[in-house]
Design an enzyme around this catalytic site. Structure first.
Site, PDB file in Angstrom:
ATOM      1  N   ARG A 195       0.850  -1.193   0.000  1.00 30.04           N
ATOM      2  CA  ARG A 195       0.000   0.000   0.000  1.00 30.04           C
ATOM      3  C   ARG A 195       0.876   1.230   0.000  1.00 30.04           C
ATOM      4  O   ARG A 195       2.076   1.173   0.302  1.00 30.04           O
ATOM      5  CB  ARG A 195      -0.932   0.008   1.210  1.00 30.04           C
ATOM      6  CG  ARG A 195      -0.231   0.083   2.568  1.00 30.04           C
ATOM      7  CD  ARG A 195      -1.215   0.306   3.695  1.00 30.04           C
ATOM      8  NE  ARG A 195      -0.613   0.209   5.013  1.00 30.04           N
ATOM      9  CZ  ARG A 195       0.049   1.196   5.618  1.00 30.04           C
ATOM     10  NH1 ARG A 195       0.226   2.351   4.992  1.00 30.04           N
ATOM     11  NH2 ARG A 195       0.552   1.033   6.835  1.00 30.04           N
TER      12      ARG A 195
ATOM     13  N   ASP B 281       9.101   7.722  12.236  1.00 25.06           N
ATOM     14  CA  ASP B 281       7.943   7.555  11.362  1.00 25.06           C
ATOM     15  C   ASP B 281       7.916   8.708  10.362  1.00 25.06           C
ATOM     16  O   ASP B 281       8.918   8.971   9.705  1.00 25.06           O
ATOM     17  CB  ASP B 281       6.676   7.479  12.222  1.00 25.06           C
ATOM     18  CG  ASP B 281       5.521   6.772  11.537  1.00 25.06           C
ATOM     19  OD1 ASP B 281       5.226   7.093  10.370  1.00 25.06           O
ATOM     20  OD2 ASP B 281       4.881   5.907  12.159  1.00 25.06           O
TER      21      ASP B 281
END
Length: 289
Positions: free
Chosen positions: A99, A196
């Site tokens: 994804r 992140d």
């Protein structure tokens, strides 16, 4: 080093909040695993939501006047007025577990975005470039979880986050948008959590959110830590710099992977947080597609 605490802004409870971005007086963000797109207007308090047909990693502005959304199968043109999605290009059709995960736009309007294995196991993640409707893979080495990319002011460099390796590399961007070889920028020990989402501010400082780290941190161009913001939740995923002067930070967080015990101790997990910054962000240029 400046140390502060983030304040709570919106109760969302996102499974995997991500992709915050400031567009025309509004904060846009997504819940990847919830397949939802959100828009919040701080001036009025309005909060709108759209359901996406697939996992959605991000939304960004387009020069065509609408938005581009990073759905699981590839970038799609997104019309908030109609709630409609129209695919621009298919990505990783041979990797159905992949994804789209994160994205950034350079000053020329080129959209750089990463893919990843949704199971977080296979090193099938790549960084791609969407330029005037055409998609090409960059030379950045494949990894399990791609994050960032963050674009330096002026579009000279791209910062790539390898979340599981806990490293950030920096790559020169050539005039044609091609991305150069990796040079080391930051490496983390693990005590900080996993790096992140990342963005750059107007001085080239790199803000990094830390999944499992209870914090977001800013590093200058030399890699020195200058600011740390603590959160009452562990999984901080990405920040955006917005507001009228681009000095208000907005952060997405996640409930994903937290046990029932952890969720009871972190009732605000998955919500949106905010804090002020001294160095502003830059307006987001529209994608040229």
């Amino acid at each position: 080093m400046a140390l502060m605490q983030a304040g709570h802004l919106l109760a969302i409870g996102a499974e995997l909040g991500e992709g915050p971005i400031w567009i025309d007086g509004a904060l846009w963000f997504v819940d990847i695993k919830g397949s939802r797109i959100y828009r919040h207007v701080p001036e009025t308090g309005a909060l709108d939501r759209w359901d996406a047909p697939e996992f959605v990693g991000w939304v960004v502005p387009s020069a065509k006047g609408d938005l581009i959304a990073g759905l699981q199968s590839g970038p799609h043109r997104f019309s908030p007025e109609m709630g409609a999605f129209d695919r621009i290009a298919e990505i990783d059709a041979h990797l159905p577990a992949n994804r789209l995960n994160d994205a950034a736009i350079d000053p020329a309007g080129r959209l750089f975005f990463g893919t990843m294995d949704n199971d977080e196991a296979a090193p099938s993640g790549r960084v791609f470039m969407l330029d005037a409707g055409a998609v090409s893979a960059t030379a950045i080495h494949p990894t399990v979880i791609t994050n960032g990319p963050a674009i330096a002011p002026g579009g000279t460099h791209l910062y790539h986050v390898d979340t599981l390796a806990r490293t950030i590399t920096v790559h020169a961007i050539a005039a044609d948008g091609s991305v150069g070889p990796a040079a080391p920028f930051l490496r983390f020990t693990g005590d900080e959590g996993h790096p992140d989402g990342a963005i750059c501010d107007a001085e080239g400082g790199v803000w990094v959110a830390f999944y499992g780290g209870w914090a977001a941190r800013r590093y200058n161009t030399s890699g020195q830590l200058t600011d740390e913001v603590r959160f009452p939740v562990s999984n901080v995923t990405k920040i955006a710099l917005g507001g009228p002067d681009h000095r208000t930070a907005y952060a997405t967080t996640a409930r994903q992977g937290l046990s029932a015990e952890a969720l009871a101790a972190q009732p605000l997990a998955g919500d949106i947080f905010t804090f002020p910054v001294s160095i502003p962000g830059l307006p987001i240029p529209p994608a040229n597609s």
